[in-house]
Motif scaffolding. Structure first.
Motif, PDB file in Angstrom:
ATOM      1  N   GLN A  18      13.050  71.433  60.298  1.00 43.25           N
ATOM      2  CA  GLN A  18      14.124  72.334  59.868  1.00 43.25           C
ATOM      3  C   GLN A  18      14.982  71.714  58.764  1.00 43.25           C
ATOM      4  O   GLN A  18      16.059  72.210  58.459  1.00 43.25           O
ATOM      5  N   TYR A  22      18.435  73.081  57.021  1.00 43.81           N
ATOM      6  CA  TYR A  22      19.665  72.333  57.307  1.00 43.81           C
ATOM      7  C   TYR A  22      20.379  71.955  56.014  1.00 43.81           C
ATOM      8  O   TYR A  22      21.593  72.133  55.888  1.00 43.81           O
ATOM      9  N   HIS A  25      22.295  74.843  54.524  1.00 40.48           N
ATOM     10  CA  HIS A  25      23.545  75.118  55.257  1.00 40.48           C
ATOM     11  C   HIS A  25      24.599  74.058  54.946  1.00 40.48           C
ATOM     12  O   HIS A  25      25.782  74.376  54.764  1.00 40.48           O
ATOM     13  N   GLU A  29      28.301  74.633  53.214  1.00 44.67           N
ATOM     14  CA  GLU A  29      29.534  74.240  53.913  1.00 44.67           C
ATOM     15  C   GLU A  29      30.358  73.268  53.078  1.00 44.67           C
ATOM     16  O   GLU A  29      31.577  73.409  52.972  1.00 44.67           O
ATOM     17  N   LYS A  78      30.775  78.421  61.030  1.00 39.47           N
ATOM     18  CA  LYS A  78      29.482  79.032  60.696  1.00 39.47           C
ATOM     19  C   LYS A  78      28.407  77.952  60.574  1.00 39.47           C
ATOM     20  O   LYS A  78      27.319  78.080  61.133  1.00 39.47           O
ATOM     21  N   TYR A  79      28.723  76.893  59.837  1.00 42.84           N
ATOM     22  CA  TYR A  79      27.793  75.776  59.668  1.00 42.84           C
ATOM     23  C   TYR A  79      27.398  75.182  61.021  1.00 42.84           C
ATOM     24  O   TYR A  79      26.223  74.968  61.307  1.00 42.84           O
ATOM     25  N   GLU A  82      25.108  77.658  62.914  1.00 35.58           N
ATOM     26  CA  GLU A  82      23.785  77.847  62.311  1.00 35.58           C
ATOM     27  C   GLU A  82      22.910  76.600  62.384  1.00 35.58           C
ATOM     28  O   GLU A  82      21.691  76.700  62.302  1.00 35.58           O
ATOM     29  N   THR A  83      23.517  75.428  62.529  1.00 36.93           N
ATOM     30  CA  THR A  83      22.736  74.181  62.523  1.00 36.93           C
ATOM     31  C   THR A  83      22.624  73.532  63.899  1.00 36.93           C
ATOM     32  O   THR A  83      22.011  72.473  64.030  1.00 36.93           O
TER      33      THR A  83
END
Length: 104
Positions: A18, A22, A25, A29, A78-79, A82-83
């Motif tokens: 991923q 990553y 994202h 951020e 959000k970061y 999502e991670t």
């Protein structure tokens, strides 16, 4: 009285499958944090040579309050959301600045 800087290093291990997602994202951020938050003085991310899934982030905030405010921003939350499944481990290391210089 001048506020004391908050400096820390985040040491992350990312799921190699991923990694590309990553990094996207993380870039989003960091860009938002530096552009939108006055108290975020700098955020610098690098990967370990020959181990690109091992990420290091040097974070510099104007004060403890700026750091705590950063943790509550919509872009940071959000970061993190999502991670969450991408980050296999994270170690936060508080640091004391000795000398920090840069060019614009």
């Amino acid at each position: 009285m001048k506020s004391k800087l908050v400096v820390r290093m985040a040491e992350l291990v990312i799921d190699p499958n991923q990694l590309e997602a990553y990094r996207a994202h993380l870039a989003e951020e960091i860009e938002a944090s530096v552009a939108l938050e006055e108290g975020v003085l700098s955020l610098n991310a690098v990967s370990i040579k020959d181990s690109p899934h091992r990420i290091r982030i040097l974070e510099v905030y104007a004060s403890k309050e700026a750091y705590e405010a950063h943790l509550q921003t919509p872009h940071f939350l959000k970061y993190k959301g999502e991670t969450a499944t991408m980050v296999k481990s994270i170690t936060l290391v508080d640091a004391e600045p000795i000398i920090m210089r840069g060019k614009p």
